[in-house]
Motif scaffolding. Structure first.
Motif, short mmCIF file in Angstrom:
data_model
loop_
_atom_site.label_atom_id
_atom_site.label_comp_id
_atom_site.label_asym_id
_atom_site.label_seq_id
_atom_site.Cartn_x
_atom_site.Cartn_y
_atom_site.Cartn_z
N SER A 62 23.29 -3.02 35.00
CA SER A 62 24.00 -2.82 36.26
C SER A 62 25.06 -1.73 36.17
O SER A 62 25.89 -1.74 35.27
N THR A 63 25.04 -0.81 37.12
CA THR A 63 26.03 0.27 37.14
C THR A 63 27.41 -0.21 37.57
O THR A 63 28.38 0.50 37.39
N ASN A 64 27.51 -1.42 38.11
CA ASN A 64 28.82 -1.90 38.57
C ASN A 64 29.80 -2.16 37.43
O ASN A 64 30.98 -2.36 37.67
N VAL A 65 29.34 -2.12 36.18
CA VAL A 65 30.27 -2.30 35.06
C VAL A 65 31.33 -1.20 35.04
O VAL A 65 32.39 -1.37 34.45
N LEU A 66 31.04 -0.07 35.67
CA LEU A 66 32.02 1.02 35.70
C LEU A 66 33.22 0.72 36.59
O LEU A 66 34.31 1.19 36.32
N TYR A 67 33.02 -0.02 37.64
CA TYR A 67 34.11 -0.24 38.61
C TYR A 67 34.45 -1.70 38.85
O TYR A 67 35.27 -2.01 39.70
#
Length: 135
Positions: A62-67
């Motif tokens: 998941s790319t949401n780990v960045l924000y």
């Protein structure tokens, strides 16, 4: 496998946000700026985000780990920046003498290996396994 570089850029206009080169021999360190005037900058300079960018290129789901963090929730300004600027990550890796570019688009969840697009994260991860663990 050796990490060569991590480029963070805006897809919509090609502007490079960061282009980090890893040491070709030895250890690469992630640290804050040196000097007395920079002592207050040890926190919130992007060390964790940098590691998460590498993790995403290496197959994190998941790319949401960045924000997003469990303790702080969504960092809305950072999330908006990523999506508004169509931020992409390109990790260059070397394995057995061949260089591969692993790319993740944060804003639309697309994945590429050497410009070959994958229709989902599972196929992307399968390709990474073929590259780095061929047996």
């Amino acid at each position: 496998m050796r990490l060569v570089s991590l480029k963070i850029y805006k897809k919509k206009n090609g502007e490079v946000i960061r282009d980090i080169k890893f040491n070709d021999r030895g250890l690469s360190l992630i640290c804050d700026l040196e000097g007395e005037e920079n002592k207050a900058h040890g926190s919130s300079i992007g060390k964790t985000a940098f590691i998460r960018c590498i993790d995403l290129c290496l197959g994190a789901k998941s790319t949401n780990v960045l924000y997003y963090s469990k303790t702080l929730g969504v960092n809305q300004p950072f999330k908006e920046y990523l999506f508004d600027n169509e931020v992409c990550l390109a990790l260059a890796c070397e394995n057995n003498g061949k260089t591969f570019v692993l790319e993740r688009n944060i804003f639309d969840n697309r994945e590429y290996v050497d410009s070959e697009e994958f229709s989902n994260i599972d196929l992307y991860c399968q390709k990474l396994k073929e590259i780095f663990f061929p047996n």
